[in-house]
Scaffold this motif. Structure first.
Motif, PDB file in Angstrom:
ATOM      1  N   UNK A 220       0.842  -1.213   0.000  1.00  8.49           N
ATOM      2  CA  UNK A 220       0.000   0.000   0.000  1.00  8.49           C
ATOM      3  C   UNK A 220       0.874   1.259   0.000  1.00  8.49           C
ATOM      4  N   UNK A 223       2.176   1.659  -3.494  1.00  8.35           N
ATOM      5  CA  UNK A 223       1.097   2.157  -4.355  1.00  8.35           C
ATOM      6  C   UNK A 223       0.850   3.634  -4.129  1.00  8.35           C
ATOM      7  N   UNK A 314      -6.106  -2.552   6.248  1.00 10.17           N
ATOM      8  CA  UNK A 314      -6.133  -2.054   4.862  1.00 10.17           C
ATOM      9  C   UNK A 314      -6.934  -0.749   4.769  1.00 10.17           C
ATOM     10  N   UNK A 340     -20.246   8.304  -7.175  1.00 11.18           N
ATOM     11  CA  UNK A 340     -21.490   7.563  -7.001  1.00 11.18           C
ATOM     12  C   UNK A 340     -21.504   6.369  -7.956  1.00 11.18           C
ATOM     13  N   UNK A 341     -22.136   5.313  -7.514  1.00 10.48           N
ATOM     14  CA  UNK A 341     -22.258   4.123  -8.354  1.00 10.48           C
ATOM     15  C   UNK A 341     -23.561   3.427  -8.013  1.00 10.48           C
ATOM     16  N   UNK A 342     -23.976   2.568  -8.930  1.00 16.10           N
ATOM     17  CA  UNK A 342     -25.166   1.754  -8.683  1.00 16.10           C
ATOM     18  C   UNK A 342     -24.699   0.440  -8.065  1.00 16.10           C
ATOM     19  N   UNK A 363     -18.272  -1.292 -15.516  1.00 18.97           N
ATOM     20  CA  UNK A 363     -18.886  -0.260 -16.344  1.00 18.97           C
ATOM     21  C   UNK A 363     -19.783  -0.921 -17.379  1.00 18.97           C
ATOM     22  N   UNK A 368     -21.875   3.246 -13.910  1.00 17.85           N
ATOM     23  CA  UNK A 368     -20.885   2.672 -13.009  1.00 17.85           C
ATOM     24  C   UNK A 368     -21.587   1.780 -11.996  1.00 17.85           C
ATOM     25  N   UNK A 384      -9.545  -8.796  -0.549  1.00 15.62           N
ATOM     26  CA  UNK A 384      -8.738  -7.576  -0.710  1.00 15.62           C
ATOM     27  C   UNK A 384      -7.992  -7.584  -2.047  1.00 15.62           C
ATOM     28  N   UNK A 386      -9.024  -8.528  -4.823  1.00 13.62           N
ATOM     29  CA  UNK A 386      -9.891  -8.126  -5.929  1.00 13.62           C
ATOM     30  C   UNK A 386     -10.465  -6.724  -5.767  1.00 13.62           C
ATOM     31  N   UNK A 387     -10.122  -6.041  -4.689  1.00 15.87           N
ATOM     32  CA  UNK A 387     -10.725  -4.728  -4.422  1.00 15.87           C
ATOM     33  C   UNK A 387     -10.013  -3.623  -5.177  1.00 15.87           C
ATOM     34  N   UNK A 410     -12.362   5.408  -4.665  1.00 15.06           N
ATOM     35  CA  UNK A 410     -11.474   4.717  -5.608  1.00 15.06           C
ATOM     36  C   UNK A 410     -10.068   4.590  -5.024  1.00 15.06           C
ATOM     37  N   UNK A 415      -6.326   9.420  -9.479  1.00 16.04           N
ATOM     38  CA  UNK A 415      -7.351  10.405  -9.180  1.00 16.04           C
ATOM     39  C   UNK A 415      -7.344  10.723  -7.694  1.00 16.04           C
TER      40      UNK A 415
END
Lengths: 421, 421
Positions: A220, A223, A314, A340-342, A363, A368, A384, A386-387, A410, A415
């Motif tokens: 982390x 990253x 994490x 925001x996402x659905x 997507x 999203x 984790x 796959x996150x 995200x 970003x």
């Protein structure tokens, strides 16, 4: 020592940590070593672009005045007096009736003010010399990209704080930045606590588990764009543990401990903070997972006491450590980007406290969707992997259904946003 | 030499290149050096998780049978015979009426089959020994996480080809992968062509520009997860240029040349391919930018002749070079992820050919918008710096308006898809 803990809201915890942010340092690196670093200075155009009048096409440079009254029935002739490729500097100043054969990107010669493309020129020879004829009038500036028309000298192109990606690196090269001033990578110390922990190369023993949190946090930290130093495990005695933490603090910008912050017996961390003279900013947060996250400050140096639970560890890193690292790195958008996402899955559990759920985005048809990582496994660690995002479910909500609009943080590095919320 | 070129559709060009893909190699690295690499083997659980029956809470481990008929008016008493923290191995096998004080994560002692949380236990002393009493019945397995309940030994957790992120690294550590088999980074050679090019540290000269493409490609290679070697510029004579290209080919997996592929005079590249015995797969594509992209194969070794125009060079790399690198790296989704988005800007230009437009995505109210990078600048290079995606506008379309649904290729490294389309 069993300690009383007062849970505070997530935003309040974020604010406490943010109050202790410090500016980072800078260093100069070769352009070749600048990838993924952040600019410490704006990129300024050190020259105009183009830096000379140039041709956008292959063709013949000539004076438009010489094509006066040229037309279908009145071809105008030019003697070709020079032939220049891109990067060749024209040496001949054109006189009336002369032209220069010129390649895309090449410099317009003195005496020329336009370029006639090959397609409209008829090439021929006269008296053993190369000629062209043109059956039209040209205008001044036609097919010429003027000096400075793309970028003016001194123009600010990219703001400091920007991550150096292929496009930014191209700009650095274009303007001669062979050395680049970038922000220095903060050094983050990691200390693991917990008698139950084995190192990765050790054989598994009854009652023990391998230390995975330290490796996860290393990754982390990388990253986030910083560097780490792993100081190993604390012994379970106060004096040597205190000494190890104090020694580590003298070497690093930020120190992370993981584990040892359970609510029961054997937790030496509070005593260590005490002995360090560190102020505990908070030791409980109204969130899941990671409620027992502790952050302490010694002067302005931060000690993050993350949970020993992998998923809490994490989340604690991403919410609290990462913005501080981003700030040290000069990132003007230090907090995780919130979108925001659905919701694409069912999450029936009620949320007494703000909950951060391991998730990833998909997507479909410009929409999203947030899906839960490892929803059908109790296995925390593999989810984790796959996150790519954290679903934020506000405290006091009663569960969520597919199709509900949710907020997502995200985890990618490109970003961000200026505030946590 | 001026060459005739037959443009082929993008998909056909992709297919030609793809036919020449080769499998990559693998190597073993320390877990500490494994970030951002791709797994060459699946991660298999080398032990069950948990590897022993463990307690999810702080409390007292005991035999549920001993709580028989326990209740509000019938407290059951237990002598505390051992006290074990996480990582300590229980040494006492419990007899009837005995309990072990146990911490979260610790191993359940022999003779116990449940854990009573602190909160329901009353601690007291009797004859100078520690005791608890419980006013309820416990059931077998209550508050015990059984061995193997999260992960079975031998279970496949993560597929080979996966990028190692913090969650994957945590898994590697959990299962004792101190050494990790990863795919080897391909070595990509870069050769610049063009007399007009200055190196980044050179002073600007009339008619010349600094070489930015080589630096941009270096950065694109790094982003793709590979390594580069820059071989400098070709001279503008056939023999030494051919020799330089052949020497470079003997050192690298893939060779990229940039520039020198204009449609006019002075292009030596076709002769070089000829002399190398390389088969030109195509030298023109029905797309903008990057129509003069050439790809040649010598055996199965690919030579990418990218345009000297920065934006064409950038697009050519992402469309043609990157999938091949991804394949060498074991990435099962080697092509750029293609998603739908709502166009956020006006793009009035008609598209006689498929057009790839520098763009970036924004997210608003669960909807993905594609915005043009640097729409209000002619400046190509600075718009590349802001690009995170390529808008795909099909050939034969007449321009697009805000609100139109468009297709976008994502440039980040974490996603991908199995086919180009």
């Amino acid at each position: 020592m069993v300690e009383r803990r007062r849970p505070i809201p997530v935003q309040e915890a974020i604010d406490h940590v943010w109050d202790h942010r410090l500016p980072g340092e800078t260093e100069v690196v070769s352009i070749n070593k600048s990838d993924h670093r952040r600019l410490a200075d704006d990129i300024i155009a050190t020259n105009p672009v183009p830096s000379f009048d140039k041709s956008p096409y292959d063709g013949f440079a000539l004076s438009s005045a010489d094509t006066d009254r040229g037309g279908r029935n009145n071809p105008v002739e030019f003697e070709i007096v020079e032939h220049i490729g891109a990067g060749r500097v024209p040496s001949v100043k054109l006189k009336k009736g002369q032209a220069t054969r010129i390649m895309t990107g090449a410099m317009i010669p003195a005496g020329a003010d336009c370029v006639a493309m090959f397609e409209i020129c008829q090439e021929f020879e006269k008296d053993g010399k190369p000629y062209i004829s043109i059956k039209r009038e040209m205008s001044s500036g036609q097919n010429v990209i003027p000096k400075g028309s793309e970028i003016k000298e001194g123009e600010k192109l990219i703001n400091r704080g920007t991550l150096i990606n292929p496009g930014v690196k191209a700009l650095l090269a274009t303007f001669g930045y062979s050395k680049v001033k970038v922000t220095k990578k903060p050094l983050v110390g990691i200390i693991a606590t917990g008698t139950e922990l084995l190192e990765v190369e050790e054989e598994l023993q009854p009652g023990k588990i391998r230390n995975s949190n330290a490796y996860m946090i290393e990754s982390q930290i990388i990253r986030a764009g910083a560097e780490y130093k792993y100081f190993g495990k604390l012994a379970d005695e106060l004096e040597p543990s205190f000494q190890a933490v104090e020694d580590a603090l003298n070497e690093v910008d930020i120190l992370i401990t993981t584990g040892g912050v359970s609510v029961g017996d054997y937790d030496l961390m509070p005593d260590i903070y005490d002995k360090l003279g560190a102020e505990v900013l908070f030791n409980k947060i109204a969130m899941r997972p990671g409620s027992v996250t502790t952050v302490a400050a010694r002067g302005n140096q931060l000690l993050f006491g993350l949970s020993g639970n992998p998923s809490a560890c994490y989340v604690g890193f991403e919410l609290f450590v990462r913005p501080i690292l981003n700030h040290l790195l000069g990132n003007k958008k230090p907090f995780l980007k919130r979108v925001n996402a659905v919701l694409g899955d069912d999450f029936p559990k009620p949320n007494p406290f703000t909950r951060f759920v391991r998730s990833y985005l998909t997507f479909e048809n410009s929409i999203i969707y947030a899906k839960l990582a490892g929803i059908d496994k109790s296995n925390v660690v593999s989810s984790l992997a796959h996150s790519t995002s954290l679903l934020v479910l506000p405290g006091g909500t009663r569960g969520f259904k597919p199709g509900d609009e949710v907020e997502v943080l995200l985890l990618d590095n490109e970003q961000g946003q200026e505030q946590f919320y």
